[in-house]
Design a protein around this motif. Structure first.
Motif, PDB file in Angstrom:
ATOM      1  N   PRO A 144     -44.011  17.271  87.041  1.00  0.00           N
ATOM      2  CA  PRO A 144     -42.926  16.759  86.645  1.00  0.00           C
ATOM      3  C   PRO A 144     -41.881  16.331  87.432  1.00  0.00           C
ATOM      4  CG  PRO A 144     -43.410  19.049  85.693  1.00  0.00           C
ATOM      5  CD  PRO A 144     -44.529  18.667  86.684  1.00  0.00           C
ATOM      6  N   GLU A 145     -42.139  16.853  88.761  1.00  0.00           N
ATOM      7  CA  GLU A 145     -41.402  16.799  89.905  1.00  0.00           C
ATOM      8  C   GLU A 145     -41.113  15.176  90.245  1.00  0.00           C
ATOM      9  OE1 GLU A 145     -44.071  18.890  90.516  1.00  0.00           O
ATOM     10  OE2 GLU A 145     -42.699  20.598  89.558  1.00  0.00           O
ATOM     11  N   ARG A 181     -43.380  26.777  78.868  1.00  0.00           N
ATOM     12  CA  ARG A 181     -43.296  26.689  80.440  1.00  0.00           C
ATOM     13  C   ARG A 181     -43.133  25.215  80.632  1.00  0.00           C
ATOM     14  NH1 ARG A 181     -48.098  29.234  83.154  1.00  0.00           N
ATOM     15  NH2 ARG A 181     -48.845  29.358  80.949  1.00  0.00           N
ATOM     16  N   THR A 182     -43.775  24.424  80.073  1.00  0.00           N
ATOM     17  CA  THR A 182     -43.549  22.834  79.984  1.00  0.00           C
ATOM     18  C   THR A 182     -42.090  22.560  79.851  1.00  0.00           C
ATOM     19  OG1 THR A 182     -45.884  22.494  79.580  1.00  0.00           O
ATOM     20  CG2 THR A 182     -44.481  20.572  79.706  1.00  0.00           C
ATOM     21  N   ALA A 183     -41.573  22.892  78.716  1.00  0.00           N
ATOM     22  CA  ALA A 183     -40.235  22.594  78.140  1.00  0.00           C
ATOM     23  C   ALA A 183     -39.390  23.246  79.651  1.00  0.00           C
ATOM     24  CB  ALA A 183     -39.699  23.379  76.850  1.00  0.00           C
ATOM     25  N   LYS A 184     -39.389  24.408  79.842  1.00  0.00           N
ATOM     26  CA  LYS A 184     -38.556  24.964  80.944  1.00  0.00           C
ATOM     27  C   LYS A 184     -38.387  24.077  82.154  1.00  0.00           C
ATOM     28  CE  LYS A 184     -37.840  29.614  83.013  1.00  0.00           C
ATOM     29  NZ  LYS A 184     -38.703  29.617  84.110  1.00  0.00           N
ATOM     30  N   ARG A 224     -36.825  20.764  81.642  1.00  0.00           N
ATOM     31  CA  ARG A 224     -35.483  21.122  81.751  1.00  0.00           C
ATOM     32  C   ARG A 224     -34.886  21.315  82.820  1.00  0.00           C
ATOM     33  NH1 ARG A 224     -35.299  25.383  78.063  1.00  0.00           N
ATOM     34  NH2 ARG A 224     -36.161  23.903  76.455  1.00  0.00           N
ATOM     35  N   GLU A 225     -35.425  22.032  83.709  1.00  0.00           N
ATOM     36  CA  GLU A 225     -34.952  22.432  84.947  1.00  0.00           C
ATOM     37  C   GLU A 225     -34.776  21.180  85.834  1.00  0.00           C
ATOM     38  OE1 GLU A 225     -36.684  26.813  85.489  1.00  0.00           O
ATOM     39  OE2 GLU A 225     -37.481  25.224  86.454  1.00  0.00           O
ATOM     40  N   VAL A 285     -33.288  26.249  70.316  1.00  0.00           N
ATOM     41  CA  VAL A 285     -32.586  26.706  71.350  1.00  0.00           C
ATOM     42  C   VAL A 285     -31.992  25.708  72.111  1.00  0.00           C
ATOM     43  CG1 VAL A 285     -33.526  29.120  71.674  1.00  0.00           C
ATOM     44  CG2 VAL A 285     -34.432  27.008  73.294  1.00  0.00           C
ATOM     45  N   ASP A 286     -32.773  24.472  71.996  1.00  0.00           N
ATOM     46  CA  ASP A 286     -32.227  22.853  72.768  1.00  0.00           C
ATOM     47  C   ASP A 286     -32.370  21.922  71.867  1.00  0.00           C
ATOM     48  OD1 ASP A 286     -31.973  20.952  74.348  1.00  0.00           O
ATOM     49  OD2 ASP A 286     -33.497  21.543  75.813  1.00  0.00           O
TER      50      ASP A 286
END
Ligand code: UDP
Ligand code: MG
Length: 312
Positions: free
Chosen positions: A100-101, A19-22, A25-26, A58-59
């Motif tokens: 993270p925003e 969740r945090t990685a996603k 990344r976004e 995957v990344d």
């Protein structure tokens, strides 16, 4: 193009990694910032590292390290700083309590020339009253001792490469990351954020571990408590002079104080002072002992992208 390293200490956070990685990344892709995500699993006993490995597959911007055991969040942060290749780095909790925003905004401030961007809590989330009182008192004292305002600061901050290098050069192993960015100086600014609810799992802090953390950090950062010992000594001497004179006067006047009550009270009081002072000195001895041994602050057992060593 400037590279931003995101350092994410993670201890038993299997539910939060992807969740945090996603989210990161976004946000970073949208803001068009080139980044690397460094997950430092602090000796997790769940599937945290396996989750990190999944992400790394995957990344290619994701890297992960696993400690050989739990070394604490400070060690995880410093391991991250050591591994970071970026021109600047943001340290952020794995549970999304640090929104993270804010990162693009922090990054913008860095580009404008700030070396340190401190995340300051505008709301302490859903913490209990007792917790707030305790944390408030701790930072109140720390701020006084360090002559800076540390209230509502957190580990959520952005550091420029120069600051990272200063912190990595420190020889001490008992560090207090939150205060060290102030200690290092440089051009800094604040950015307010609201503490979010934990995404999943629960906080690893109990009241006792917080108390231990407070004592560790105070004794590793300042020698002010040692002055308490001197103060107690002066207090005892002043008391001794007054009581001594009074006792002598009464003795020569023929009506000395009777009974053990006075003696017992005095012995207990002085004994208490002495033991408290020994305890305070002992804490510093322990810190010195830790530092003198010069043991590594953490041990990395595994790394993403590398096969686990086989025992044959
Ligand atoms: N953490 C860590 N090692 C520890 C304890 C915590 O790396 O021994 C990490 C944890 O995974 C999280 C961050 O430090 O990313 C903050 O921990 P937590 O959420 O438990 O603390 P709180 O937010 O309640 O202060
Ligand atoms: Mg948390």
């Amino acid at each position: 193009m400037a590279l931003l390293s995101i350092i994410i200490p993670s201890y038993n956070e299997e539910e939060n990694i992807s969740r945090t990685a996603k989210r990161l990344r976004e946000i970073l892709t949208e803001a068009n910032i080139s980044y690397e995500l460094l997950f430092i699993s602090d000796g997790s006993r769940d599937n945290t590292f396996a989750e990190i490995e999944k992400e790394a597959k995957v990344d290619s911007n994701v890297k992960g390290y696993e400690f050989s055991r739990n070394f604490g969040k400070e060690a995880a942060i410093f391991a991250g700083l050591k591994m970071a290749k970026g021109n600047c780095a943001v340290v952020i909790d794995c549970d999304l309590q640090h929104p993270p925003e804010m990162i693009p905004e922090m990054f913008k401030l860095w580009k404008e020339g700030y070396d340190v961007v401190e995340g300051v809590k505008s709301d302490r989330g859903d913490e209990s009253k007792l917790h707030k009182l305790f944390v408030g008192a701790f930072y109140g004292v720390m701020s006084k001792l360090m002559k800076i305002n540390m209230n509502d600061t957190s580990d959520y901050k952005l550091l420029d490469r120069r600051v990272i290098d200063v912190l990595l050069d420190l020889k001490e192993s008992n560090t207090f990351f939150r205060a060290l960015s102030f200690w290092a100086g440089f051009k800094s600014t604040n950015i307010k954020y609201e503490v979010q609810e934990r995404a999943a799992g629960e906080s690893k802090w109990s009241f006792m571990s917080l108390l231990k953390y407070a004592i560790m950090n105070t004794t590793s950062f300042t020698t002010a408590p040692l002055q308490v010992v001197t103060f107690l000594g002066i207090l005892s001497i002043a008391f001794a002079v007054i009581m001594g004179l009074q006792t002598l006067v009464r003795y020569f006047m023929g009506n000395a104080v009777e009974g053990f009550t006075t003696v017992i009270l005095l012995v207990l009081m002085i004994g208490g002072f002495i033991m408290l002072s020994l305890g305070i000195i002992g804490h510093y001895l322990a810190r010195i002992y830790d530092e003198v041994k010069g043991r590594p602050r953490y041990i990395i057992a595994r790394e993403t992208g590398k096969e686990e060593a086989k025992h044959e």
